[in-house]
Design a protein around this motif. Sequence first.
Motif, PDB file in Angstrom:
ATOM      1  N   TYR A  62       0.820  -1.254   0.141  1.00 45.20           N
ATOM      2  CA  TYR A  62       0.001   0.209  -0.032  1.00 45.20           C
ATOM      3  C   TYR A  62       0.861   1.229   0.105  1.00 45.20           C
ATOM      4  N   ILE A  97       1.397   4.373  -3.077  1.00 46.92           N
ATOM      5  CA  ILE A  97       1.208   5.703  -2.824  1.00 46.92           C
ATOM      6  C   ILE A  97       2.621   6.428  -3.350  1.00 46.92           C
ATOM      7  N   GLY A 150      -9.571   8.317  -0.405  1.00 46.26           N
ATOM      8  CA  GLY A 150      -8.348   7.844  -1.006  1.00 46.26           C
ATOM      9  C   GLY A 150      -6.968   8.522  -0.552  1.00 46.26           C
ATOM     10  N   GLY A 204      -6.536   8.777   3.334  1.00 42.09           N
ATOM     11  CA  GLY A 204      -6.380   7.648   3.717  1.00 42.09           C
ATOM     12  C   GLY A 204      -4.820   7.581   4.066  1.00 42.09           C
ATOM     13  N   ASP A 205      -4.008   8.545   3.457  1.00 41.79           N
ATOM     14  CA  ASP A 205      -2.467   8.550   3.719  1.00 41.79           C
ATOM     15  C   ASP A 205      -2.328   8.889   4.994  1.00 41.79           C
ATOM     16  N   LEU A 263      -8.318   3.730  -5.757  1.00 43.13           N
ATOM     17  CA  LEU A 263      -7.603   3.807  -4.381  1.00 43.13           C
ATOM     18  C   LEU A 263      -8.321   4.025  -3.272  1.00 43.13           C
ATOM     19  N   VAL A 310      -8.168   1.782  -0.104  1.00 41.65           N
ATOM     20  CA  VAL A 310      -8.109   2.170   1.307  1.00 41.65           C
ATOM     21  C   VAL A 310      -9.214   1.688   2.384  1.00 41.65           C
ATOM     22  N   GLN A 339      -7.924  -0.463   5.348  1.00 43.24           N
ATOM     23  CA  GLN A 339      -7.658   0.020   6.723  1.00 43.24           C
ATOM     24  C   GLN A 339      -8.674  -0.265   7.821  1.00 43.24           C
TER      25      GLN A 339
END
Length: 452
Positions: free
Chosen positions: A93, A97, A192, A195-196, A336, A340, A344
């Motif tokens: 993942y 990114i 998406g 989610g970082d 994405l 995510v 997650q």
Amino acid sequence: MIHKQVVNHRQIAWMVGSVLLTGMLISFFRSVTEIAKMDAWFSQVLPVGYAMLVAYVLAEMTRAYPGKNMFEIIFIVFGKWAGGVVNFVLLLYFWIILTLEIKGATKFFHATLLPQTPVEITLLVLVLMIMYYGKTSLEVAARVNEMYFPVFFLLAMAMYVMLSNEYSIERLEPILNTSLTRIFISNFMTVGIYGDILLFGAFLHASTQSRLFFAALKHGILIVGFVATILLSILLGVMGYTIASRLNFPLFILIQQIHFTDFLDRVEIVLFSIWFPAFAIKVIVTYLAFLVGLGSFGGQANYTVFNFPAGWFIIAASLFAFRCIPDLDEFLSYSLPPIVLILQIPLLLVLYIKSRMSRKESEQACIQEGTKLYRFYRYCVWLGRIAMTASVLTIIIGSLLLNKSKMGGIITAICYVVFFFLALLASYAEMQALNHGKQKLSRKKKPGSFRQ
């Protein structure tokens, strides 16, 4: 190396801003405006709430497993073999990114600023830069970010003034005329990007106080949501959704519309010189998180030993990924977000339950209960919650009841921005109250007993 990183609350909040906001500005706004049209600037509230939930789980993990990062906690929770599989999926993942951001940036440079430079050369230079920072730690990236992100934030907020002669609120009207379904889809697409925030799980060992860590993450998330909302409203007010949804780099074209005088008409170069360092911090933080994950497999506290091979692997992977900008946009907007959520939500649910079960002792509070500072802190927490809830209700009520009224739409939009801004102010006050309480408690300890 891995246990010597100490990052304060302000640095964390500003790094969240760089990580979540700068990559969004390359081309993502095109997809959002294509779906939600003139109401695309309502696309930030639900992903902000989701990112806050992720931040809350990360704070709980910090409280239950002090001094451990997310990869180490996963090995503790899932065991050696199952934990290895979960960490490997997380590394994939993070690799996605990294590839998205690096390839998107190189395509952007080639199309706008360096058309004669081969994409491979630009990509090589960018990866060599992050490999240089890969020999350091998160502290270095945080200090560099302190120099650029505040300026970037102020310039982003000043965009309305710089484009006031081109702005027309009529291009936003009728406000909330788009269906709730399209507005929800635009919020789903933005998940998406938000989610970082999980990247900061790789640096949980750099935090020593879970409440302050959560408040800093929350403040950074709200900065991103508010700035993105303002920039989208400016983009739509200057260009309209028809033009904005057809441009590969709508914000770059928007900046090109700024003209102060005949002698200063290339303002985009100045703004780019501020945006790029802040964007580089996003890539560096992602790369450092990737290295920390690699180090967790070999039990390496000094993760820099993986810097050289990991950097060349990223170069090779990025060269063959996403041949053109439309492919990158479609993956970022439509592929994405489900990745995510599928990755997650189950992981964070398990980690949250195990973290709650593993808490044997209550963490020492930053603020003593019963004091004026504590009451102020609780007031800010509830004000932020009420303001964010009111923002969501404003969209729903305005869309269902007032979308046929021009004045009603304007009032609804103003209320939405005001509530969002109140939530941002409340998060800042909450973070500062916790930090002030922490400093007061530390002064009461004996010399040498306080661990920063």
